[in-house]
Enzyme design. Structure first.
Site, short mmCIF file in Angstrom:
data_model
loop_
_atom_site.label_atom_id
_atom_site.label_comp_id
_atom_site.label_asym_id
_atom_site.label_seq_id
_atom_site.Cartn_x
_atom_site.Cartn_y
_atom_site.Cartn_z
N SER A 100 -10.13 11.67 4.31
CA SER A 100 -10.40 10.27 3.99
C SER A 100 -9.93 10.00 2.58
O SER A 100 -10.13 10.83 1.68
CB SER A 100 -11.90 9.97 4.11
OG SER A 100 -12.16 8.61 3.86
N HIS A 104 -7.46 3.24 -5.70
CA HIS A 104 -7.67 2.02 -6.47
C HIS A 104 -6.64 1.95 -7.59
O HIS A 104 -6.70 2.72 -8.56
CB HIS A 104 -9.09 1.99 -7.06
CG HIS A 104 -10.17 1.83 -6.04
ND1 HIS A 104 -10.37 0.66 -5.35
CD2 HIS A 104 -11.11 2.71 -5.59
CE1 HIS A 104 -11.39 0.81 -4.53
NE2 HIS A 104 -11.85 2.05 -4.65
N HIS A 114 -6.86 2.25 2.03
CA HIS A 114 -7.79 3.22 2.63
C HIS A 114 -7.11 3.84 3.84
O HIS A 114 -6.41 3.16 4.59
CB HIS A 114 -9.08 2.51 3.05
CG HIS A 114 -9.86 3.27 4.09
ND1 HIS A 114 -9.85 2.94 5.42
CD2 HIS A 114 -10.69 4.34 3.98
CE1 HIS A 114 -10.64 3.77 6.10
NE2 HIS A 114 -11.15 4.62 5.25
N ASN A 116 -8.02 7.09 6.89
CA ASN A 116 -8.93 8.12 7.36
C ASN A 116 -8.43 8.63 8.71
O ASN A 116 -8.02 7.83 9.56
CB ASN A 116 -10.35 7.55 7.51
CG ASN A 116 -11.31 8.56 8.13
OD1 ASN A 116 -11.46 8.60 9.35
ND2 ASN A 116 -11.95 9.34 7.30
N VAL A 117 -8.41 9.93 8.89
CA VAL A 117 -8.15 10.53 10.19
C VAL A 117 -9.17 11.64 10.40
O VAL A 117 -9.42 12.43 9.49
CB VAL A 117 -6.71 11.08 10.31
CG1 VAL A 117 -5.72 9.94 10.53
CG2 VAL A 117 -6.29 11.89 9.09
N ARG A 118 -9.75 11.71 11.59
CA ARG A 118 -10.87 12.61 11.79
C ARG A 118 -11.00 13.02 13.25
O ARG A 118 -10.50 12.34 14.15
CB ARG A 118 -12.18 11.95 11.34
CG ARG A 118 -12.47 10.66 12.08
CD ARG A 118 -13.66 9.91 11.50
NE ARG A 118 -13.93 8.68 12.23
CZ ARG A 118 -13.34 7.51 11.98
NH1 ARG A 118 -12.44 7.42 11.02
NH2 ARG A 118 -13.63 6.45 12.70
N HIS A 153 2.05 -3.41 8.19
CA HIS A 153 1.76 -3.52 9.62
C HIS A 153 2.92 -3.01 10.48
O HIS A 153 2.69 -2.44 11.55
CB HIS A 153 1.43 -4.97 9.97
CG HIS A 153 0.00 -5.32 9.69
ND1 HIS A 153 -0.99 -5.21 10.64
CD2 HIS A 153 -0.61 -5.75 8.56
CE1 HIS A 153 -2.14 -5.57 10.12
NE2 HIS A 153 -1.95 -5.91 8.86
N HIS A 183 -21.79 -10.51 6.11
CA HIS A 183 -22.65 -11.29 5.22
C HIS A 183 -21.85 -12.25 4.35
O HIS A 183 -22.42 -13.14 3.73
CB HIS A 183 -23.49 -10.35 4.34
CG HIS A 183 -22.70 -9.47 3.42
ND1 HIS A 183 -21.91 -8.44 3.87
CD2 HIS A 183 -22.56 -9.48 2.07
CE1 HIS A 183 -21.34 -7.84 2.84
NE2 HIS A 183 -21.71 -8.46 1.73
N GLY A 267 -24.44 14.85 4.36
CA GLY A 267 -23.18 15.23 3.74
C GLY A 267 -23.26 15.25 2.22
O GLY A 267 -24.28 14.92 1.62
#
Length: 310
Positions: A100, A104, A114, A116-118, A153, A183, A267
């Site tokens: 992950s 910035h 960002h 992430n591969v999991r 994209h 929110h 974690g």
């Protein structure tokens, strides 16, 4: 889906560790700085066992903070964040591993990114091992550029194309739905692709798709950084960047399933929160000036749209 546990887990682990190294090498070369490598292992007796490698670059020329972590952990029972779509596995023992990252940038014209591969494996009620994959990448600009969003994209679409024409539009829509601040009634950025609980191509096909996504990351992001990193900016742009970073923090702490999974499962907190920006600000009911570049982010770039011309 059953799996040859040791062989498949080793193959995924080897790929993920290699991916982390390739990405951090490329980012360090671009930035001119170096990553701190922090290897860690959970102490015996803790509910979650395992180890990982957190790599972080702070105070660089291009990146104010760039964190990229690998982890491989085992636990006695899946936390609620992992079983909301698989209730039959509630409380099952599991193993999870992934890479992950969140980068910035210093320049407000360079977007935050960002990826992430999991993989997550668990033992079902019938005693059989099952596994599934998840991940994706998404772009969060502070100042929008059409060509950057289109490029990001397009690379995502091309990476998924060999696995079926349905994958990019499906995962693009999933990303838009997932990276949404309920929110605020606002998207986090211009999106990308996101998938979770994925095993429909079998182990080999699903793992190949995961690799295609991970391997596409540098091609999706680095050309954008190269285009924007030297653009002149002032206090106004910096203040807006810090304000918009607040939305990033809000999403990660309030809505992100990965953050919740890490914290709920016991974690390593320092590694889980490597996605946090080093500086951030909030302001009460701040509104951008109509017609300004800041306002354009809200009117042209945050609303959901198709970025690739048909």
């Amino acid at each position: 889906m059953t799996m040859d546990t040791s062989r498949n887990v080793n193959a995924v682990r080897d790929y993920l560790q290699s991916l982390q190294q390739r990405i951090t090498d490329a980012i360090a070369a671009l930035d001119g700085g170096s990553f701190l490598a922090d290897a860690w292992r959970k102490a015996p007796g803790e509910p979650l066992q395992g180890s990982g490698l957190t790599k972080i670059l702070e105070g660089g020329e291009v990146f104010e903070r760039a964190g990229c972590g690998f982890s491989q952990v085992q636990g006695p029972r899946l936390p609620p964040s992992a079983t909301q779509h698989r209730p039959e596995l509630a409380g099952a023992p599991f193993e999870a591993m992934g890479v992950s990252l969140v980068f910035h940038p210093r320049n407000p014209y360079v977007p935050t990114v960002h990826m992430n591969v999991r993989m997550l494996a668990a033992k079902g009620p019938d005693g059989q091992e099952v596994c599934w994959f998840g991940g994706g990448m998404d772009l969060t600009p502070y100042y929008g550029f059409e060509e950057d969003a289109v490029h990001f994209h397009t690379v995502c679409r091309d990476a998924l194309q060999p696995f079926g024409a349905d994958k990019y539009p499906r995962f693009k829509a999933w990303c838009d739905e997932y990276f949404f601040l309920k929110h605020r009634n606002e998207q986090r950025g211009v999106g990308g692709i996101f998938f979770d609980d994925f095993s429909e191509l079998g182990f080999d096909g699903s793992f190949a798709m995961l690799r295609a996504v991970g391997d596409a990351f540098l091609s999706a992001y680095l050309p954008i950084v190269e285009r924007r990193k030297a653009m002149a900016y002032g206090e106004r742009e910096r203040n807006f960047q810090l304000y918009r970073r607040g939305r990033y923090v809000e999403f990660n702490l309030v809505w992100d399933r990965g953050t919740h999974f890490g914290l709920q499962s016991g974690g390593r907190t320092e590694s889980i929160l490597l996605s946090m920006p080093p500086l951030v600000s909030w302001a009460y009911q701040q509104q951008p000036e109509p017609g300004s570049p800041e306002a354009e982010l809200y009117t042209r770039f945050l609303p959901r749209r198709d970025w690739i011309p048909s």
